[in-house]
Design a protein around this motif. Sequence first.
Motif, mmCIF file in Angstrom:
data_model
loop_
_atom_site.group_PDB
_atom_site.id
_atom_site.type_symbol
_atom_site.label_atom_id
_atom_site.label_comp_id
_atom_site.label_asym_id
_atom_site.label_seq_id
_atom_site.Cartn_x
_atom_site.Cartn_y
_atom_site.Cartn_z
ATOM 1 N N PHE A 35 33.631 -27.367 -43.255
ATOM 2 C CA PHE A 35 33.526 -27.506 -44.719
ATOM 3 C C PHE A 35 32.506 -26.530 -45.283
ATOM 4 O O PHE A 35 31.703 -25.932 -44.556
ATOM 5 N N GLY A 36 32.553 -26.363 -46.579
ATOM 6 C CA GLY A 36 31.595 -25.486 -47.238
ATOM 7 C C GLY A 36 31.933 -25.365 -48.711
ATOM 8 O O GLY A 36 33.045 -25.685 -49.136
ATOM 9 N N TYR A 37 30.944 -24.928 -49.486
ATOM 10 C CA TYR A 37 31.114 -24.779 -50.931
ATOM 11 C C TYR A 37 30.644 -23.393 -51.332
ATOM 12 O O TYR A 37 29.607 -23.237 -51.974
ATOM 13 N N GLY A 38 31.373 -22.390 -50.910
ATOM 14 C CA GLY A 38 30.993 -21.021 -51.240
ATOM 15 C C GLY A 38 29.830 -20.558 -50.387
ATOM 16 O O GLY A 38 29.465 -21.202 -49.400
ATOM 17 N N LEU A 39 29.274 -19.436 -50.783
ATOM 18 C CA LEU A 39 28.200 -18.843 -49.988
ATOM 19 C C LEU A 39 26.893 -18.842 -50.762
ATOM 20 O O LEU A 39 26.861 -19.031 -51.973
ATOM 21 N N LYS A 40 25.842 -18.577 -50.003
ATOM 22 C CA LYS A 40 24.492 -18.672 -50.533
ATOM 23 C C LYS A 40 23.733 -17.497 -49.931
ATOM 24 O O LYS A 40 23.781 -17.282 -48.714
ATOM 25 N N SER A 41 23.040 -16.758 -50.765
ATOM 26 C CA SER A 41 22.360 -15.544 -50.286
ATOM 27 C C SER A 41 21.241 -15.880 -49.315
ATOM 28 O O SER A 41 20.530 -16.864 -49.478
ATOM 29 N N GLU A 42 21.096 -15.038 -48.308
ATOM 30 C CA GLU A 42 19.966 -15.126 -47.394
ATOM 31 C C GLU A 42 18.868 -14.219 -47.959
ATOM 32 O O GLU A 42 18.795 -13.040 -47.617
ATOM 33 N N TRP A 43 18.016 -14.781 -48.803
ATOM 34 C CA TRP A 43 17.061 -13.924 -49.491
ATOM 35 C C TRP A 43 15.620 -14.124 -49.051
ATOM 36 O O TRP A 43 14.683 -13.724 -49.722
ATOM 37 N N GLN A 44 15.432 -14.752 -47.903
ATOM 38 C CA GLN A 44 14.067 -15.073 -47.465
ATOM 39 C C GLN A 44 13.170 -13.829 -47.385
ATOM 40 O O GLN A 44 12.006 -13.877 -47.778
ATOM 41 N N LEU A 45 13.715 -12.716 -46.854
ATOM 42 C CA LEU A 45 12.865 -11.523 -46.722
ATOM 43 C C LEU A 45 12.516 -10.946 -48.092
ATOM 44 O O LEU A 45 11.397 -10.477 -48.307
ATOM 45 N N PHE A 70 36.609 -22.007 -57.241
ATOM 46 C CA PHE A 70 35.899 -22.786 -56.214
ATOM 47 C C PHE A 70 34.499 -23.152 -56.703
ATOM 48 O O PHE A 70 33.508 -22.683 -56.162
ATOM 49 N N PRO A 71 34.406 -23.957 -57.745
ATOM 50 C CA PRO A 71 33.084 -24.259 -58.314
ATOM 51 C C PRO A 71 32.275 -25.166 -57.388
ATOM 52 O O PRO A 71 32.842 -25.963 -56.658
ATOM 53 N N PHE A 72 30.960 -25.007 -57.446
ATOM 54 C CA PHE A 72 30.067 -25.869 -56.659
ATOM 55 C C PHE A 72 30.090 -27.267 -57.267
ATOM 56 O O PHE A 72 29.731 -27.442 -58.431
ATOM 57 N N PRO A 73 30.497 -28.275 -56.504
ATOM 58 C CA PRO A 73 30.601 -29.627 -57.086
ATOM 59 C C PRO A 73 29.242 -30.327 -57.118
ATOM 60 O O PRO A 73 28.970 -31.227 -56.303
ATOM 61 N N ALA A 74 28.411 -29.932 -58.066
ATOM 62 C CA ALA A 74 27.049 -30.457 -58.131
ATOM 63 C C ALA A 74 26.980 -31.987 -58.185
ATOM 64 O O ALA A 74 26.100 -32.581 -57.564
ATOM 65 N N PRO A 75 27.901 -32.651 -58.913
ATOM 66 C CA PRO A 75 27.810 -34.111 -58.974
ATOM 67 C C PRO A 75 27.880 -34.765 -57.591
ATOM 68 O O PRO A 75 27.286 -35.814 -57.347
ATOM 69 N N LEU A 76 28.604 -34.106 -56.682
ATOM 70 C CA LEU A 76 28.713 -34.612 -55.316
ATOM 71 C C LEU A 76 27.341 -34.628 -54.648
ATOM 72 O O LEU A 76 26.986 -35.564 -53.932
ATOM 73 N N ALA A 77 26.571 -33.569 -54.892
ATOM 74 C CA ALA A 77 25.236 -33.484 -54.296
ATOM 75 C C ALA A 77 24.336 -34.552 -54.896
ATOM 76 O O ALA A 77 23.550 -35.195 -54.203
ATOM 77 N N ALA A 102 35.033 -26.323 -51.280
ATOM 78 C CA ALA A 102 35.445 -25.475 -52.394
ATOM 79 C C ALA A 102 34.882 -24.108 -52.102
ATOM 80 O O ALA A 102 33.703 -23.850 -52.348
ATOM 81 N N SER A 103 35.719 -23.253 -51.526
ATOM 82 C CA SER A 103 35.211 -21.972 -51.061
ATOM 83 C C SER A 103 36.382 -21.034 -50.834
ATOM 84 O O SER A 103 37.438 -21.475 -50.371
ATOM 85 N N PRO A 104 36.210 -19.755 -51.133
ATOM 86 C CA PRO A 104 37.268 -18.801 -50.797
ATOM 87 C C PRO A 104 37.576 -18.837 -49.302
ATOM 88 O O PRO A 104 38.666 -18.498 -48.878
ATOM 89 N N LEU A 105 36.581 -19.276 -48.498
ATOM 90 C CA LEU A 105 36.800 -19.350 -47.059
ATOM 91 C C LEU A 105 37.747 -20.485 -46.676
ATOM 92 O O LEU A 105 38.278 -20.495 -45.570
ATOM 93 N N LEU A 106 37.956 -21.435 -47.581
ATOM 94 C CA LEU A 106 38.726 -22.630 -47.210
ATOM 95 C C LEU A 106 40.168 -22.282 -46.822
ATOM 96 O O LEU A 106 40.578 -22.526 -45.685
ATOM 97 N N PRO A 107 40.963 -21.687 -47.735
ATOM 98 C CA PRO A 107 42.336 -21.332 -47.326
ATOM 99 C C PRO A 107 42.343 -20.245 -46.249
ATOM 100 O O PRO A 107 43.201 -20.258 -45.368
ATOM 101 N N LEU A 108 41.356 -19.354 -46.304
ATOM 102 C CA LEU A 108 41.324 -18.242 -45.350
ATOM 103 C C LEU A 108 41.157 -18.740 -43.914
ATOM 104 O O LEU A 108 41.968 -18.452 -43.037
ATOM 105 N N VAL A 109 40.083 -19.492 -43.677
ATOM 106 C CA VAL A 109 39.789 -19.908 -42.303
ATOM 107 C C VAL A 109 40.866 -20.876 -41.797
ATOM 108 O O VAL A 109 41.290 -20.803 -40.647
ATOM 109 N N ALA A 110 41.331 -21.745 -42.688
ATOM 110 C CA ALA A 110 42.379 -22.676 -42.257
ATOM 111 C C ALA A 110 43.613 -21.910 -41.803
ATOM 112 O O ALA A 110 44.214 -22.227 -40.769
#
Lengths: 101, 395, 459
Positions: free
Chosen positions: C255-265, C357-364, C157-165
């Motif tokens: 596969f993927g479920y949207g993006l996640k910020s790289e905020w370590q720094l 493209f909601p994050f399917p939390a129940p799946l996790a 569930a990701s905007p990247l899904l239709p795009l990359v395919a």
Amino acid sequence: MSGARFRRLAETGRPRVAITVDGAPVEAMQGDTLMTAILTARGRLRVSEFGDGPRAGFCLMGACQDCWVRLEDGRRLRACTTFAEAGMAILTGAEEGADAF
Amino acid sequence: MTGHLDLDAAIIGGGTAGCAAALHLATRGLRVALFERRTVGSQASGVNFGGVREHGRDFAELPLSRRARRIWDRLPELIGSDGEFMATGHLKLARSDEQMASLEDFARGAADYGLAVELITGNRLRADFPWLGPRVVGASLCRSDGQANPRIVAPGFARAARQAGAQIFEHEAVEGALRDEGGFRLETERGRRVSARTLINVAGAWGAKVAAWFGESVPIEPQSPSMQVTEPLPYRLPVNIGVAGGDVYARQIPRGNVIFGGGRGWNDFGAITSRAGGGNVTQAMGRLTDILPWTRHVHVIRTWSGIEGYTPDEIPVIGPSDTTPGLIHAFGFSGHGFQLGPAVGEVLAELVFSGGSETPLAPFAIGRFTGAAAPVGAQGDGRDPIAAMQQGETR
Amino acid sequence: MRSDRIVIVGAGPAGMRAALVLAGAGLNPVVLDEAPASGGQIYRRQPRGFTRAYDKLYGFEAGRARALHAAFDADNRIDHRSGTLVWNIEGRRLQTLHDGRPETVEFDRLLLATGAMDRVIPFPGWTRPGVYTLGGAQVALKHQACAIGRRVVFFGASPLLPLVASQYAAAGAEVAAVLDTTPLRAKLAAMPGLLAGGKTGWKGLVYLARLAARRIPYRHGITPVAALGSESVEGFAYTDASGRRHEIECDAIAFGYGLKSEWQLADLAGCGFEFDAGNYQWQVVADEAGRSTVPGVYLAGDGTRIGGAELAEIAGERAARAILTDLGDTGQGAALAACARRIGGQARLRRAIERAFPFPAPLARAIPDDCILCRCEAVTAGEFRASIDRLAPHDVNRAKAFSRVGMGRCQGRICGPAAAEILAAARGVEVKEAGRLRSQPPVKPVPVAAFADAAEDAA
Ligand SMILES: Cc1cc2nc3c(=O)[nH]c(=O)nc-3n(C[C@H](O)[C@H](O)[C@H](O)COP(=O)(O)OP(=O)(O)OC[C@H]3O[C@@H](n4cnc5c(N)ncnc54)[C@H](O)[C@@H]3O)c2cc1C
Ligand code: FES
């Protein structure tokens, strides 16, 4: 060992770069990452240290750290962010333990 | 405001020492509660190097340390987990003849305490430990030493203590304590009122702060040893490694990661945060490859530190208070209290029940610091919790 | 003002645009990025010697990519240090490895534009060779002109899904199927917002149309079951919206479920964090101009708020103007307001994308016990649950200490979101209550040899 994983779709006219993977010669292309160079010829990059099988990277953007490969000279390189260079000798198998001494 | 609690013993601090004390007191039927500002084993006890060694200790600590070592073998029956303890031995390296002489001195002295330490030099050194770097000239080996996983030991003691009937309160700092005719009165950050016949101060780097509430001064310095861990390598290092001089130490767990330390990092004592320090971290990497050249190409995947209280003579304060009957201290372990923790718990229980211990504690008496300057961090936030309690202030 | 040392970490659209604005004001920003060339993820450049044209690489974004690359390359006031990994922040100093050598870079003002990566949920077989993230599959194509396999299944569930395919299909790869975990109902509900979002909203429909034109099946409401095979991927099993099981033959899965910020720094810099319910993840707190809670530290792009390239570029400009303002330039007000307007104008679209493209939390929460949860340390979901049962950790950091989940080379970037869901499920609380994995230096692995050698050189 299984066959090639990645498939080249374009840009195949680049100069060739000779490397070895597990001792066997592999022909890579200039501009290939190590990951591309290895996975267009082989099915894996490494094996998990914890006995759960082969790995072949995951994110391709330097985040997941699942694509580190070993060189015969001992160096460890992140395959998805390092370009292949002529003469690199890559090992994809499990590293030997204490008997290495 | 949380209710009132009437106890036989209150414990301030949920490190290994505190959790072990809670277990032994509860097992013997006392009403005991432990208060921990964060979570049990989240400070020094949970983030330390994991070395379990008698080797190289101040001789004053050896009787206590010997006792602790016997308990480490019994962890499964005591807390239902071995804490990943493995008696791998501890090998202390000399990089000069002078350092070798110091190892020899220790080995001789340790024999008086029944601790066996072997000296290893020359061809045998290379034959037995082919993975050592060329600069190592000799070593001493204490086979009974070992290593464990600090992240699970104190929580294991806490779990066992709970099962034995102790109450463990996490995220609940003790903000002040005093003693009057009725015994000790404590106030916690949740406004809980606690009374107890006995008070045990095992507050780690914050132990001097608690002691100061009772007019006792111990010059504790909070410091933060820098720790690092590498990605997994094939298992080659079957022994816990230290060096004479102490500037680097290393062990490898069977999963393959090499854990090593050296130098001191940074901490903010007030905010209770710490980090491994940059300069130290990179120096320790150099020293690691010097003693274990095969680590040269490995990557460090994480660094961390913790906050530990160091006394001027680098041995702890353990024993009854000089000012306040019923108050017992055990803090200031100066970077090597993880191994001792399980025995400290037993000793504290003995002190509660009999006022004395079968283990000699004289060197650890708090009185040795009488007249010392006020401890770091004793000033607190300006509010005097004890005066406030005496005036009956409620929050 | 001119003597202020301004350092930007990240040379994607946010960092590049910020650098251009600062350079335009007469400053000399330093731009650090681990990659060998500027561009970041979306405008990533192909290596020298590759010949594909911009529109092949960047599609609808070609014009924007070309303009940004050209302007950045032409501006010699920007000190771009490629090949520089920032692995720690201590006070006002960045510790870096520049082409593998340790260097310290000091700053007075720091802009973190560190981007994002795919957010994933482990499923049985996901560590097998042949399973990649959607972003990873795209990098293979854009940067290396490769497909991740011969016959590829795309899901998530990701905007990247239709795009990359659709990019794969256009490049001549065989796309076996595109399987969306979002139920059709939810997708339709998000449609009006998407369509009202202008060009960006319509692009998604174009990708779907292109897939349909090639007769590539696109299914909604699926649930992944497993990557099949032994040594590598041989197929994908899933259940459809009505619960029926299907198997598709394939040798690769993205596969993927949207993006996640790289905020370590940002974490190491001490910035504040908050849980963003819309994006359903922890994000770095930033004010309306991109200032973090730490004075002198600024934020822009997907590293702060997931929004895509266009928004990242505006946010980069905005943060640069905030820096100029804080340096005493009083003339930035109108431009800042314009940035704010442009960002605000996209708010509805962003919400619609989050809903589409909601994050399917129940799946996790339902990851099977025998499935590997932490791929670095090879810890299964079952082992993780058992350690939670035994020692009752309150938050993910504690759970990590007990179980080693999130303790490996990637520091929990990959397994963190799923681990938090599992812990939250065990505790019966909202995922927010399970907290967020703390970052520890180094933010990426650093080789001991580099420092050992540097220490030797200094001696
Ligand atoms: C990085 C590092 C590496 C080390 N390596 C080793 C090693 O290899 N081997 C070894 O033997 N030793 C080692 N040590 C030392 C060892 O970890 C400590 O000596 C030992 O754990 C101390 O235990 P403790 O219970 O006294 O203190 P702690 O574990 O610090 O526990 C004290 C607790 O008291 C709590 N507290 C304080 N004030 C209050 C209050 N007012 N109210 C409520 N709670 C309060 C704190 O939050 C803390 O949890 C190391 C230490 C560090 C920091
Ligand atoms: S594949 Fe993820 S870091 Fe290389």
